[in-house]
Motif scaffolding. Structure first.
Motif, mmCIF file in Angstrom:
data_model
loop_
_atom_site.group_PDB
_atom_site.id
_atom_site.type_symbol
_atom_site.label_atom_id
_atom_site.label_comp_id
_atom_site.label_asym_id
_atom_site.label_seq_id
_atom_site.Cartn_x
_atom_site.Cartn_y
_atom_site.Cartn_z
ATOM 1 N N LEU A 55 0.806 -1.151 0.101
ATOM 2 C CA LEU A 55 -0.005 -0.012 -0.083
ATOM 3 C C LEU A 55 0.921 1.120 0.098
ATOM 4 C CD1 LEU A 55 -2.838 -1.133 2.394
ATOM 5 C CD2 LEU A 55 -3.008 -0.901 0.056
ATOM 6 N N ASP A 56 2.058 1.170 0.662
ATOM 7 C CA ASP A 56 2.735 2.264 0.729
ATOM 8 C C ASP A 56 3.333 2.555 -0.658
ATOM 9 O OD1 ASP A 56 2.614 3.179 3.312
ATOM 10 O OD2 ASP A 56 4.379 1.754 4.231
ATOM 11 N N LEU A 57 4.039 1.345 -1.057
ATOM 12 C CA LEU A 57 4.421 1.411 -2.724
ATOM 13 C C LEU A 57 3.626 2.409 -3.634
ATOM 14 C CD1 LEU A 57 6.363 -1.720 -2.933
ATOM 15 C CD2 LEU A 57 7.338 0.592 -3.252
ATOM 16 N N ALA A 58 2.272 1.601 -3.580
ATOM 17 C CA ALA A 58 1.217 2.146 -4.403
ATOM 18 C C ALA A 58 1.036 3.799 -4.228
ATOM 19 C CB ALA A 58 0.008 1.126 -4.481
ATOM 20 N N THR A 59 0.670 3.981 -3.123
ATOM 21 C CA THR A 59 0.323 5.133 -2.797
ATOM 22 C C THR A 59 1.059 6.288 -2.610
ATOM 23 O OG1 THR A 59 0.000 4.798 -0.548
ATOM 24 C CG2 THR A 59 -2.167 4.443 -1.490
ATOM 25 N N GLU A 60 2.414 5.905 -2.338
ATOM 26 C CA GLU A 60 3.399 7.300 -2.191
ATOM 27 C C GLU A 60 4.449 7.006 -3.170
ATOM 28 O OE1 GLU A 60 4.097 7.050 2.080
ATOM 29 O OE2 GLU A 60 2.297 7.343 2.437
ATOM 30 N N GLU A 61 4.800 5.871 -3.436
ATOM 31 C CA GLU A 61 5.927 5.842 -4.282
ATOM 32 C C GLU A 61 5.578 6.177 -5.806
ATOM 33 O OE1 GLU A 61 9.334 5.515 -2.905
ATOM 34 O OE2 GLU A 61 8.108 5.583 -0.907
ATOM 35 N N SER A 62 4.396 5.410 -6.250
ATOM 36 C CA SER A 62 3.861 5.574 -7.699
ATOM 37 C C SER A 62 3.547 6.751 -8.044
ATOM 38 C CB SER A 62 3.049 4.508 -7.825
ATOM 39 O OG SER A 62 2.566 4.436 -9.200
ATOM 40 N N ASP A 63 3.537 7.380 -9.279
ATOM 41 C CA ASP A 63 2.868 8.473 -9.963
ATOM 42 C C ASP A 63 1.881 7.856 -10.874
ATOM 43 O OD1 ASP A 63 5.017 7.556 -11.494
ATOM 44 O OD2 ASP A 63 5.993 9.606 -11.860
ATOM 45 N N ASN A 64 1.538 6.559 -10.842
ATOM 46 C CA ASN A 64 0.445 6.275 -11.732
ATOM 47 C C ASN A 64 -1.198 6.444 -10.995
ATOM 48 O OD1 ASN A 64 -1.492 4.379 -13.116
ATOM 49 N ND2 ASN A 64 0.110 2.881 -13.710
ATOM 50 N N PRO A 65 -1.780 7.274 -11.571
ATOM 51 C CA PRO A 65 -2.930 7.490 -10.929
ATOM 52 C C PRO A 65 -3.939 6.259 -10.753
ATOM 53 C CG PRO A 65 -3.023 8.543 -13.280
ATOM 54 C CD PRO A 65 -1.504 7.905 -13.044
ATOM 55 N N ASP A 66 -3.810 5.340 -11.530
ATOM 56 C CA ASP A 66 -4.600 4.206 -11.529
ATOM 57 C C ASP A 66 -4.254 3.435 -10.068
ATOM 58 O OD1 ASP A 66 -6.311 4.597 -13.712
ATOM 59 O OD2 ASP A 66 -5.173 3.247 -15.124
ATOM 60 N N LEU A 67 -3.013 3.199 -9.900
ATOM 61 C CA LEU A 67 -2.363 2.505 -9.047
ATOM 62 C C LEU A 67 -2.694 3.064 -7.657
ATOM 63 C CD1 LEU A 67 -0.684 -0.030 -8.323
ATOM 64 C CD2 LEU A 67 1.369 1.394 -8.605
ATOM 65 N N ARG A 68 -2.221 4.343 -7.701
ATOM 66 C CA ARG A 68 -2.465 5.143 -6.525
ATOM 67 C C ARG A 68 -4.088 5.044 -6.081
ATOM 68 N NH1 ARG A 68 0.187 10.187 -8.201
ATOM 69 N NH2 ARG A 68 -1.866 10.683 -8.901
ATOM 70 N N ASP A 69 -5.108 5.348 -6.971
ATOM 71 C CA ASP A 69 -6.335 5.234 -6.640
ATOM 72 C C ASP A 69 -6.707 3.975 -6.002
ATOM 73 O OD1 ASP A 69 -6.539 8.001 -7.631
ATOM 74 O OD2 ASP A 69 -7.850 7.462 -9.112
ATOM 75 N N ARG A 70 -6.420 3.056 -6.713
ATOM 76 C CA ARG A 70 -6.520 1.674 -6.198
ATOM 77 C C ARG A 70 -6.059 1.343 -5.037
ATOM 78 N NH1 ARG A 70 -6.373 -3.855 -9.611
ATOM 79 N NH2 ARG A 70 -7.394 -2.625 -11.237
ATOM 80 N N GLY A 71 -4.861 2.013 -4.608
ATOM 81 C CA GLY A 71 -4.077 1.774 -3.325
ATOM 82 C C GLY A 71 -5.041 2.188 -2.260
ATOM 83 N N PHE A 72 -5.264 3.576 -2.567
ATOM 84 C CA PHE A 72 -6.284 4.416 -1.507
ATOM 85 C C PHE A 72 -7.371 3.680 -1.335
ATOM 86 C CE2 PHE A 72 -3.587 8.201 -2.669
ATOM 87 C CZ PHE A 72 -2.986 8.431 -1.327
ATOM 88 N N ILE A 73 -8.090 3.201 -2.436
ATOM 89 C CA ILE A 73 -9.270 2.694 -2.013
ATOM 90 C C ILE A 73 -9.378 1.320 -0.998
ATOM 91 C CG2 ILE A 73 -11.156 1.044 -2.996
ATOM 92 C CD1 ILE A 73 -11.130 3.044 -5.414
ATOM 93 N N TYR A 74 -8.347 0.485 -1.362
ATOM 94 C CA TYR A 74 -8.054 -0.704 -0.497
ATOM 95 C C TYR A 74 -7.787 -0.216 1.001
ATOM 96 C CZ TYR A 74 -7.952 -3.912 -4.325
ATOM 97 O OH TYR A 74 -8.154 -4.613 -5.823
ATOM 98 N N TRP A 75 -6.785 0.623 1.069
ATOM 99 C CA TRP A 75 -6.357 1.123 2.277
ATOM 100 C C TRP A 75 -7.729 1.401 3.072
ATOM 101 C CZ3 TRP A 75 -0.949 3.728 2.611
ATOM 102 C CH2 TRP A 75 -0.440 3.909 3.869
ATOM 103 N N ARG A 76 -8.410 2.402 2.280
ATOM 104 C CA ARG A 76 -9.489 2.875 3.271
ATOM 105 C C ARG A 76 -10.699 1.597 3.657
ATOM 106 N NH1 ARG A 76 -11.031 8.364 0.979
ATOM 107 N NH2 ARG A 76 -8.958 8.734 1.522
ATOM 108 N N LEU A 77 -10.647 0.755 2.551
ATOM 109 C CA LEU A 77 -11.529 -0.168 2.693
ATOM 110 C C LEU A 77 -11.069 -1.128 4.066
ATOM 111 C CD1 LEU A 77 -12.675 -1.738 -0.587
ATOM 112 C CD2 LEU A 77 -13.971 -1.272 1.160
ATOM 113 N N LEU A 78 -9.803 -1.620 4.080
ATOM 114 C CA LEU A 78 -9.108 -2.321 4.879
ATOM 115 C C LEU A 78 -9.125 -1.485 6.331
ATOM 116 C CD1 LEU A 78 -6.045 -3.809 3.033
ATOM 117 C CD2 LEU A 78 -8.315 -5.076 3.711
ATOM 118 N N SER A 79 -9.075 -0.294 6.491
ATOM 119 C CA SER A 79 -8.966 0.027 7.605
ATOM 120 C C SER A 79 -10.486 0.449 8.082
ATOM 121 C CB SER A 79 -8.219 1.631 7.483
ATOM 122 O OG SER A 79 -8.628 2.550 6.590
ATOM 123 N N THR A 80 -11.374 0.766 7.679
ATOM 124 C CA THR A 80 -12.477 1.068 7.946
ATOM 125 C C THR A 80 -13.475 -0.240 8.302
ATOM 126 O OG1 THR A 80 -13.278 1.585 5.587
ATOM 127 C CG2 THR A 80 -12.919 3.366 7.256
#
Lengths: 424, 894
Positions: B521-546
């Motif tokens: 999740l770190d790699l996807a949301t912080e290291e990457s500049d690919n919007p698709d990857l980042r968006d998907r990363g954020f969605i998973y992150w939020r899903l998993l945490s909530t």
């Protein structure tokens, strides 16, 4: 319809180009050179290419490209058939192996032919015999040049493949029945594909406008005539345009007024009851150690002992890392040919009913990583004169002419291997 | 002249000497030779000129000199001069007139060959003045005693129609041409049919007028004319609609013998007629017998086509592909003939594979698998891959054979051939999706081959499998872990799969994989500049945490089962294409409108330069539309400075925030200015460290084929931090930028853009919605009658309805709307009050995009109501919605 015909050399330079419509520019046409010829993929990529709304349809003769350019929704089969015809016509004028030089030397002749054989992108008269009557660059302005009006009725006539007033001292017809037999056997000996494609090549030297009737031992005809003899079941056939198709469709008789000289009267396809000229039974064993292969092959000539096959070549594939092969065989010549990755066995004359064996012990060089051998199929080439694998034979050729002359006929048969392969 | 065969022989026979390069003064020399008195010198000189012409050299300056040679009795010389004339007449229209006399004289020559030659050549000279003189001789030629002249004249009418349709109508040539269908000579009939068909197609009028009598004439000529003539006649028969099943059957009976013709074009055209008419034969019992017997008759000729030359095989296979989709029975027992021969060209093999997959059934699958396995050991990589993937497609198609297919794939994996393994993994993923939870036993074998995978698609497939079946793979987390080491170097497709697979793994086995999922999740949301990857990363992150339970339902939910629909055509398109058998359309598998472009405007522009008369003429011809169009432009020009209400403008939307682009905020929109499509960007330099001066831009493939004319954008003046500026990018439409479209999906308006700030080196991505009105062409006018025809001909299924409400009152005035739309290249066609409905009025508009898509719109206004009803018709249904949105936008916001 076709907007432009171009003939290009290997590099893609235009040698001849004839524009029939002005909707294609030279620059547009040039994109073919840049995007098709330059990539050198012409053998593997589709022969119909679209570049910027121009469609290019092409075929090759030697290393030249015959290209048709169009912007409309043409009939592609028509375009290709025309291109083949054009090549055929040029072959007839310039010789079978005409090349770039011959093209340049006869540029004006070619333009003249292209002008006559196509108008506004529509193919017109392509009959070589008739074309030669009036497109000859003045060379054979011979005694028998017909009157213009006679010529034009010839060009536009219903029988544009034959001119009137042909005379031969001897009236003769040569008929060649050429068959090529395709076979694919699986490694277990099951027949995967087996088919004969045949062609009846004629060479007619007949006087006047004779009416001909031609008969094969076609099963449907023989049954209709109530004969007991077995016939051959022909799957499908196509005919030279001189044959009356309506008549054939109605009662399967083949009637026609023949062109003068050589032509292909018909082609046919047979898939049932094929007599395979050669039976080949291979046993090939790879040893566990992957360093030796033993090959045993039995070949039986499955035709009458009155006949013999010629130019028999049997290629038995061996792995890339073959070191040497010890071959034992009864006749012919056999040796390992590394460039073909095969043991090649050649027999000039293979008598009918003969049976012979070849065996070989193949030593392989050890490799670092054991590579699996893909076991390509055994390939055969041969010719068997006076034999037809399909069983087709000519029953008759009747020639009717008002003068009632006598005609001599000669019939030859020959069967050769098309794709004759046995998987191992 | 000697005959060609002895090529290099006598000096005279060798045309190649004319190709020798021309030195200085050569033109002068040529000119002298052209004026020589000896005939052979003259002929040689003209040949040299033609040779130069062939290699693309400009020899138009010799026009008069060559033309002088036309007065000759020598046919050879005459033909050469005519050839020259055809090529250069357009550049020298005035001088060409000098040749008219010769043409007219020749067209009355005693020799029919010369008469025909004159008419044929005159028709090829596309100069208006010449066409006037052409009419007389052409009229005579059409009634000539000689059939050769008549057949040439028939084609010439089509030529004339192409240049001056009104002349053809005026002189009654169409009727004469129609009479020629009844000519006694079959060649004349054939050419008349060809000419009429062409005129019918280009004019959209039914000039063929096939009546019962004409039909009989055509069928009679079919037996007698040349192979080409048979094709012309068959193709025109295919366009005819028989009155009833009985007539259809009757014609089919007369056409079937053609299936035995040696010329494959005749065979294919006959197949087309039979297939189109079969539709009409109905389905009564007797008829279905007839259909069955026809189906039996069609198979052998189609198979025979496969024994022809490779080019014909290719054309035949592309057509058979359509036929087996429409009528699978015809070739159901013939699958063997599509097995590839060792020496078939690759393009033939590829097409055969497609057909094998279409014909595969429970009955023949074993045989097919053996074949495909055999192909998988050949040398051509593309073919091998396609064969391997074909095995997978067979599995997806035939449930009962899936296991056998997998068996073969496993055998292939054992060969360890790199690309075979990779392709196998890709198709096995599809098999897993088709039959979930059935074949996991083979996963172990797949995992043994992880290290051979180096292609993104194969890797992504394997990772998907690992994630999907993580609970059954003991070391799933370890396997994923090895991939994660190189996460940053992977292709985006692989990264996305890795992300998803890791999350799946975590949801199934939270204890051991907590660290891993965090890292991904770190790699996807912080290291990457690919919007698709980042968006998907954020969605998973939020899903998993909530709500991990919700995450389970989303991530591990059931997936829809897939089918093998690769390359299967949509039924509507298939029906269209069946009617197009034996045309290029059937080879491209596209309807003709998709690639046939009518004469482009560029060509008439050439004419304009040469001849003023032409210009007037052209204007008169295209009529109202052009004039209106110019009017529109004028308004634009004069009021442009004051930002008139009538000017086109880009709907500027915020497309990129400062946080994504290292401090630059971007607003962007599209519009068309003087025929050029522009993207306008307003850049606000919020916090970029340097002045924005130079940018580089790149567009992803999009639904419109847009690409920038230049990749460099310079901002002048530079935009300093804290200020803002405008940048304009000119765009062009190129087919290779066109993103692949699926037939029934609405096209996506999104244009994805990457911009690199040259000063800071930052690359940022954003997407702008394209507004379709920027693509409308300036010459999108249409004749009223044509409009009505088109409106009727477009199927109701391709209709879109909508209502725009809350239109500003000033936009409710119809005249304003018309002017406004005109400025946006939406052209007014007609308006009329709605009968029996007080105060309602409908207005029709037409627009055509630069890419030749056409849209027809009907707008209904009602007095006192601030809304408008829209009805839009188009054949390009996937773009319909966008066109409707464009109209709505323009109505709402001027």
């Amino acid at each position: 319809m076709i907007s432009m015909i171009m003939i290009l050399n290997q590099k893609g330079d235009i040698m001849i180009s004839r524009q029939y419509r002005d909707d294609v520019s030279r620059a547009g046409a040039d994109s073919f050179r840049l995007q098709v010829v330059a990539t050198k993929n012409t053998g593997t990529e589709a022969p119909v290419v679209r570049i910027e709304n121009n469609s290019f349809l092409y075929t090759r003769h030697l290393n030249m490209f015959f290209v048709a350019v169009t912007r409309s929704n043409v009939n592609p089969a028509l375009v290709f058939e025309y291109l083949y015809q054009l090549v055929r016509i040029l072959k007839s004028y310039l010789g079978d192996e005409f090349d770039e030089n011959a093209m340049r030397n006869n540029m004006t002749l070619i333009y003249e032919l292209m002008d006559e054989t196509m108008d506004f992108g529509y193919p017109q008269n392509c009959a070589v015999d008739v074309l030669k009557l009036y497109i000859n660059l003045g060379s054979v302005k011979a005694q028998d040049e017909p009157e213009p009006s006679q010529l034009t009725s010839q060009i536009t006539g219903a029988i544009d493949w034959r001119r009137e007033g042909i005379r031969h001292k001897k009236n003769e017809v040569y008929i060649d029945v050429l068959e090529s037999v395709n076979l694919l056997l699986s490694s277990t000996g099951a027949i995967l594909r087996n088919e004969v494609t045949g062609a009846v090549q004629m060479n007619t030297k007949l006087t006047g406008m004779p009416e001909c009737k031609f008969g094969l031992n076609d099963k449907l005809v023989i049954e209709k005539e109530g004969q007991r003899k077995p016939g051959v079941e022909i799957d499908d056939c196509t005919f030279h345009r001189c044959v009356r198709l309506g008549k054939f469709d109605a009662d399967r008789t083949i009637t026609f007024i023949p062109p003068d000289g050589e032509y292909e009267l018909m082609k046919y396809r047979v898939t049932d009851n094929i007599n395979l000229p050669f039976r080949i039974i291979p046993t090939i064993q790879e040893e566990q150690s992957l360093t030796k292969i033993s090959i045993n092959l039995k070949v039986i000539a499955n035709f009458s002992d009155q006949l013999f096959a010629t130019h028999v070549v049997i290629k038995i594939p061996v792995p890339k890392n073959t070191a040497k092969a010890k071959i034992k065989h009864s006749f012919g010549r056999a040796k390992y040919e590394p460039e073909q990755q095969a043991i090649v066995w050649r027999v000039k004359r293979f008598p009918g009913k003969a049976e012979c064996h070849i065996s070989a012990d193949v030593d392989l060089m050890p490799t670092v990583r054991p590579k699996i051998w893909s076991r390509p199929p055994i390939n055969c080439e041969f010719q068997v004169p006076m034999f037809t694998a399909s069983g087709v034979h000519v029953r008759f050729l009747r020639v009717y002419d008002k003068s009632g002359y006598h005609t001599n006929r000669w019939v030859r048969y020959i069967t050769k291997a098309g794709n004759y392969q046995i998987r191992i | 002249m000697a005959k060609g065969k002895d090529g290099g022989g006598g000096g005279n026979s060798n045309d190649s000497k004319y190709f020798t390069t021309q030195k200085k003064g050569e033109m002068h020399e040529l000119r002298m030779e052209l004026h020589a008195t000896e005939k052979h010198v003259k002929v040689d000189a003209v040949k040299k000129v033609i040779a130069s012409m062939t290699v693309g050299k400009d020899v138009s300056m010799l026009f008069t000199d060559v033309l002088n040679c036309v007065q000759t009795g020598n046919i050879e010389l005459k033909k050469l001069v005519y050839l020259y004339l055809i090529n250069y007449a357009k550049t020298q229209p005035e001088l060409t007139l000098l040749a008219v006399n010769t043409f007219v004289k020749d067209s009355a020559d005693a020799n029919p060959l010369i008469r025909a030659l004159a008419v044929r050549t005159m028709g090829c000279i596309r100069v208006d003045r010449i066409t006037e003189y052409l009419c007389e001789p052409l009229g005579r030629a059409l009634r000539d005693d000689d059939p050769y002249v008549r057949k040439t004249a028939a084609v010439c009418v089509a030529k004339l129609y192409d240049i001056a349709p009104e002349l053809v109508a005026e002189r009654g040539f169409l009727d004469t041409l129609h009479d020629l269908i009844s000519d006694s000579n079959p060649s004349v009939v054939a050419n008349a049919v060809a000419a009429l068909s062409e005129i019918a197609e280009s004019s959209g009028k039914d000039v063929m007028k096939v009546s019962a009598a004409v039909l009989q004439k055509l069928l009679a000529a079919l037996n007698e004319c040349t192979e080409w003539g048979q094709v012309f006649i068959l193709d025109s028969l295919a366009k005819y609609t028989p009155a009833d099943g009985r007539e259809a059957e009757g014609i089919i009976e007369r056409v079937t013998p053609r299936l035995q013709h040696a010329n494959s074009a005749v065979v294919m055209s006959a197949v087309k007629v039979i297939l189109s008419y079969m539709e009409l034969m109905g389905s009564s019992n007797i008829r279905s017998d007839a259909i069955r017997s026809l189906t039996r008759k069609l198979a052998p000729p189609l198979v025979t086509l496969l024994n022809s030359e490779p080019e014909i095989q290719y054309v035949a296979l592309r057509n058979i592909n359509l036929i087996v989709q429409k009528r699978p029975h015809i070739l159901e027992n013939e699958i063997k003939v599509f097995f590839c021969k060792y020496n078939d060209p690759i393009y033939v093999k590829m097409e055969k594979l497609e057909i094998i997959i279409k014909l595969v059934s429970e009955k023949n699958i074993d045989q097919v698998l053996l074949e495909l396995k055999e192909y998988s050991t050949e040398v051509d990589v593309d073919f091998v891959r396609k064969s391997v993937s074909a095995i997978g497609r067979c599995a997806v198609k035939l449930e009962r054979a899936a296991e056998r297919c997998i068996g073969v794939l496993l055998e292939l994996i054992q060969t360890k051939v790199n690309y075979v393994v990779q392709e196998s993994v890709i198709v096995i993923k599809d098999i897993f999706r088709r039959y979930p939870n059935r074949y996991e036993s083979i996963i172990a074998t797949l995992c043994d081959n992880l290290d051979t995978l180096d292609e993104p698609l194969a890797k992504a497939s394997m990772i998907w499998i690992i994630g999907e079946y993580a609970e059954r793979i003991d070391n799933a987390d370890e396997l994923l872990d090895t991939f994660l080491e190189t996460f940053e170097e992977e292709d985006p497709a692989v990264q996305l799969q890795l992300l998803t697979a890791t999350v799946k793994c975590f949801l199934k086995n939270p204890e051991d994989t907590q660290d891993m999922v965090q890292r991904v999740l770190d790699l996807a949301t912080e290291e990457s500049d690919n919007p698709d990857l980042r968006d998907r990363g954020f969605i998973y992150w939020r899903l998993l945490s909530t709500d991990p339970e919700a995450a389970k339902m989303v991530v591990l939910g059931d997936k829809p089962v897939i089918e093998d629909d690769t390359f299967r055509l949509d039924p509507g398109l298939l029906n269209v294409l069946i009617g197009q058998i034996a045309t290029l359309s059937s080879v491209y598998h596209k309807p003709p409108e998709a690639f046939v472009v009518r004469r482009a405007a560029g060509i008439s522009a050439d004419d304009d330069e040469e001849d003023d008369d032409d210009e007037n003429y052209e204007d008169g011809d295209t009529g109202e539309g052009d004039l209106l169009d110019m009017g529109g432009m004028n308004i634009n020009d004069s009021r442009g400075a004051t930002a008139s209400v009538y000017e086109t403008k880009s709907p500027m939307n915020k497309v990129c925030g400062a946080e994504k682009s290292n401090g630059i905020e971007v607003y962007a929109g599209f519009r068309q200015v003087n025929g050029t499509i522009r993207m306008e960007m307003q850049m606000n330099n919020i916090s970029s460290p340097a002045e924005i001066q130079g940018l580089a831009i790149q567009l992803n493939k999009n639904s419109f084929g847009l690409s920038p004319t230049s990749q460099q954008i310079s901002c002048n003046p530079p935009i300093a931090p804290g200020s803002s500026g405008i940048a304009t990018v000119e765009l062009v439409v190129t087919p290779n930028m066109l993103a692949p479209q699926s037939a029934n999906q609405p096209a996506s308006p999104q244009v994805q853009i990457a911009i690199k700030n040259m000063q800071t080196g930052t690359v940022f991505y954003f997407a702008v919605d394209f507004n379709l009105e920027a693509l409308f062409s300036q010459d999108g006018t249409m004749e009223r009658s044509v409009f009505i025809e088109s409106w009727k001909s477009i199927d109701d299924r391709n209709e879109l309805y909508g209502t725009v409400s809350d239109i500003p009152p000033e936009n409710l005035d119809i005249d304003t709307v018309i002017n406004k739309f005109k400025a946006n290249n939406i052209f007014f066609i007609a308006r009329r009050p709605v009968p029996n409905a007080e105060g309602q009025e409908v207005v029709y508009f037409f627009m055509r995009t630069i890419t030749q898509m056409e849209f027809l719109a009907e707008l209904t206004f009602k007095q006192g109501v601030t809304a408008c009803k829209i009805c839009l018709k188009t054949e390009n249904s996937s773009y319909g919605l966008l066109a409707k949105q464009a109209i709505e936008y323009l109505l709402r916001d001027f």
